[in-house]
Design an enzyme around this catalytic site. Structure first.
Site, short mmCIF file in Angstrom:
data_model
loop_
_atom_site.label_atom_id
_atom_site.label_comp_id
_atom_site.label_asym_id
_atom_site.label_seq_id
_atom_site.Cartn_x
_atom_site.Cartn_y
_atom_site.Cartn_z
N GLU A 241 0.83 -1.22 0.00
CA GLU A 241 0.00 0.00 0.00
C GLU A 241 0.86 1.27 0.00
OE1 GLU A 241 -4.08 -1.91 1.71
OE2 GLU A 241 -2.67 -1.20 3.20
N HIS B 123 -1.00 3.55 8.68
CA HIS B 123 -2.25 2.99 8.15
C HIS B 123 -2.58 1.72 8.93
CE1 HIS B 123 -5.24 1.09 5.75
NE2 HIS B 123 -4.42 0.11 5.39
N HIS C 229 -6.26 -0.88 10.49
CA HIS C 229 -7.69 -1.21 10.38
C HIS C 229 -8.31 -1.28 11.77
CE1 HIS C 229 -6.58 -3.67 6.45
NE2 HIS C 229 -6.22 -2.40 6.39
N HIS D 8 -12.39 -0.37 4.26
CA HIS D 8 -10.99 -0.78 4.37
C HIS D 8 -10.37 -0.44 5.73
CE1 HIS D 8 -6.71 -0.48 2.40
NE2 HIS D 8 -6.70 -1.08 3.56
ZN LIG Z 1 -5.03 -1.68 4.62
#
Ligand SMILES: [Zn+2]
Length: 216
Positions: free
Chosen positions: A75, A94, A96, A157
């Site tokens: 990513e 980043h 989740h 996401h």
């Molecule tokens: Zn991700």
């Protein structure tokens, strides 16, 4: 910070993300600027809770690998987009985190001012339209949003936060998830009550002042 300290700090942020349940499996990625033309970032396909400093990958600002045994995060494009547009951003996290990601899955950003820490840490948090994880699409989706925001929810996401340091980006991620939990609870209790315009203006002034002193 030296490169050694930055590598160790990425490992520590990864440990915290995993320990707090903000990532599962190999989810999430972390990066920071090493200097004007190089980035240091987490490698592809590793659990963020069990990394070591030698695993990190050095790339240029176009994502070309300059050093490291592993491949950079899948990513990476999202991180590159932040660094291209935000000279003030020196770190990107980043993850989740489940409640904030629940808001992202429901297509609901944080656009009502109900908590001081939300205003002080990041202001409004929009939902970026869905882009396939692990593809350049994600960078394209983030592109129109990142100039004006410190935190973004990624539809269906997860979440991304930026900061002047790795610690600042981590604190924003923790605060984002904490605010998501509180707003979720407030909704169950009949719905949050918004702060007054005056209260919001005072908090926004404090955030603007903190931005002028990047390490504050
Ligand atoms: Zn991700």
């Amino acid at each position: 910070m030296t490169e050694t300290q930055l590598r160790e700090t990425i490992v520590e942020v990864g440990r915290r993300l995993y320990a707090r349940g903000y990532t599962a499996s190999n989810d999430g990625n972390i990066s920071t600027r090493l200097d004007d033309r190089r980035l240091l970032m987490t490698p592809k396909s590793v659990c963020k809770g069990f990394m070591s400093p030698d695993m990190m990958v050095v790339t240029d600002l176009d994502g070309k690998k300059l050093a490291g045994d592993r491949d950079p995060s899948s990513e990476m494009q999202m991180h590159l987009e932040v660094y291209r547009q935000r000279p003030d951003a020196r770190a990107v996290v980043h993850a989740h985190p489940p409640i904030a990601t629940g808001f992202a899955v429901a297509g609901q950003g944080f656009d009502a001012f109900v908590l001081p820490e939300l205003i002080l840490q990041m202001g409004r948090v929009p939902v970026v339209p869905y882009g396939t994880p692990g593809t350049p699409e994600l960078g394209d989706r983030v592109e129109p949003f990142i100039a004006g925001h410190e935190a973004l929810l990624l539809a269906n996401h997860g979440a991304v936060t930026v900061g002047a340091t790795l610690d600042a980006a981590w604190i924003r991620m923790e605060s984002l998830e904490h605010c998501a939990r509180i707003i979720f609870a407030a909704r169950a209790l009949g719905g949050p009550v918004e702060l007054s315009g005056d209260a919001v203006a005072r908090l926004e002034a404090q955030r603007a002042a903190a931005r002028r002193e990047p390490d504050a």
